[in-house]
Write an enzyme that holds these catalytic residues in place. Structure first.
Site, PDB file in Angstrom:
ATOM      1  N   ASP A  18       0.831  -1.201   0.000  1.00 37.50           N
ATOM      2  CA  ASP A  18       0.000   0.000   0.000  1.00 37.50           C
ATOM      3  C   ASP A  18       0.864   1.248   0.000  1.00 37.50           C
ATOM      4  OD1 ASP A  18      -2.316  -1.441   0.020  1.00 37.50           O
ATOM      5  OD2 ASP A  18      -2.865  -0.989   2.088  1.00 37.50           O
ATOM      6  N   HIS A  37       0.935  -0.127   7.416  1.00 38.23           N
ATOM      7  CA  HIS A  37       0.977   1.317   7.247  1.00 38.23           C
ATOM      8  C   HIS A  37       1.805   1.984   8.345  1.00 38.23           C
ATOM      9  CE1 HIS A  37      -3.182   1.067   5.037  1.00 38.23           C
ATOM     10  NE2 HIS A  37      -2.213   0.428   4.410  1.00 38.23           N
ATOM     11  N   CYS A  92      -5.101   9.240   5.762  1.00 37.41           N
ATOM     12  CA  CYS A  92      -5.630   8.071   5.041  1.00 37.41           C
ATOM     13  C   CYS A  92      -6.679   8.470   4.003  1.00 37.41           C
ATOM     14  CB  CYS A  92      -6.278   7.103   6.015  1.00 37.41           C
ATOM     15  SG  CYS A  92      -5.172   6.316   7.184  1.00 37.41           S
TER      16      CYS A  92
END
Length: 382
Positions: free
Chosen positions: A211, A258, A366
């Site tokens: 990601d 993350h 985010c």
């Protein structure tokens, strides 16, 4: 529109903001799944999922009348808060772009290797990485987010017409054997966990998956958090693809995934950290930067849920801030400890409401994808 985004702190001019609207159409399919994602503190939290990445008693009971009413209330308030963020960014002079809304009948997608639900485009930071004048669509680790960037095509196409590069990393086949088996012991909310892997005619072994929120952008440098074999392959791809334009640095297992609620560059020379121990994971050149470590939030900083509602435990999601410039930071208005800490260090704090961030696993960083900032390919690690 000309794409230009090399960092997370120079003056922000344009941004893409996600949308939570589609979740309301899928409320019966959603469950809150618990995960552990922080190596330093073992912090635990919940994540809203409409996939079946983890089965359990809570998922099976997700649509009792009380749970259904609870989810509808939480989601309605989430939509209000995301739209409030859009209004605040606009008031600060930032141009806000939005993704396409998922059609009401778009509930499932299929490839030769799998079938999955469709996740609305809320946490845009995850599936795209902006590197200067290039859009890089990253290969997700959840089946139900495989086509999420399709909702961003109108925005990406306009930047492409303005001269941007536009690249998609290799799309994984995503069979059960595409995932690093070690993920089972280190589950994170955005990493699929096939607990009983099945054979597939499309098996090719472990594939590159990662990601954008695994990455920290600092001018001409990109720092990538690697916690499994999928991430490592993606790092190899990024290193080769960006060679000659950016320096790519590996950071090993700061978290399972993350890092944008763990280490946040606020301005050149200053980092916001979840814990002082984060410094030990950083590249040597960053270890001399000033650090801001706020105290853990208090109980009053978060909504108090009923006894039979999910009670998330992670107190750190509010570090997922969004900088408008090197002095101005958007912070959750309820996180009093973080607001006070940043103000003590000379930052201007813009308070914005986001009530259920510990349930929905995402903050202002985010939700957004900053596409135009004034900064360039500076050497911040010199």
């Amino acid at each position: 529109m000309r794409l230009n985004s090399y960092d997370d702190f120079t003056p922000l001019k344009e941004v893409v903001l996600g949308s939570a609207d589609g979740y309301l159409d899928r409320v019966r399919d959603m469950s809150f799944d618990m995960f552990i994602s922080d190596n330093l503190s073992g912090a635990r939290g919940y994540y809203p999922s409409i996939s079946t990445w983890r089965d359990g008693e809570e998922r099976r009971d997700r649509n009792t009348p009380h749970r259904l009413a609870q989810k509808e209330r939480f989601l309605g308030e989430l939509v209000e808060d995301v739209e409030g963020l859009a209004a605040q960014l606009t008031a600060l002079g930032v141009t806000v772009h939005r993704p396409l809304p998922p059609a009401g009948d778009t509930t499932r997608v299929a490839t030769p290797a799998f079938e999955a639900a469709v996740t609305p485009p809320l946490n845009l930071r995850d599936n795209t990485l902006i590197m200067g004048d290039e859009i890089i669509e990253t290969p997700p680790m959840l089946h139900d987010r495989y086509f999420e960037t399709q909702f961003l095509k109108p925005v990406f196409l306009e930047y492409f017409r303005g001269g941007a590069r536009w690249t998609t990393m290799p799309r994984p086949l995503m069979t059960d054997h595409s995932f690093d088996p070690a993920n089972v012991a280190h589950a994170a909310p955005n990493i699929e966990v096939p607990l009983d892997p099945r054979e597939s005619p499309y098996d090719v072994g472990v594939e590159p998956m990662i990601d954008g929120a695994n990455c920290l952008r600092l001018g001409r440098d990109l720092i990538v958090n690697v916690s499994n074999a999928n991430h490592a392959l993606a790092l190899d791809w990024l290193t080769r693809h960006l060679d000659g334009r950016f320096r790519v640095h590996r950071m090993d297992r700061l978290t399972q995934s993350h890092i944008d609620s763990v280490v946040v560059p606020l301005r050149p020379g200053t980092l916001l950290l979840r814990d002082p121990g984060v410094v030990d994971y950083l590249p040597e050149a960053l270890r001399g930067w000033d650090v801001v470590v706020p105290p853990p939030p208090g109980v009053d900083d978060y909504p108090q849920y009923e006894n039979d509602d999910p009670i998330p435990a992670s107190p750190y999601i509010d570090l997922n801030v969004l900088s408008v410039d090197e002095d101005t930071v958007l912070v959750n208005d309820a996180c009093k400890t973080l607001v006070a800490t940043l103000e003590q260090h000379g930052f201007t704090v813009v308070p914005v409401r986001h009530r259920h961030r510990r349930l929905f696993g995402g903050g202002f960083h985010c939700f957004t994808l900053d596409t135009v900032r004034t900064g360039g390919a500076e050497d911040y690690l010199a």
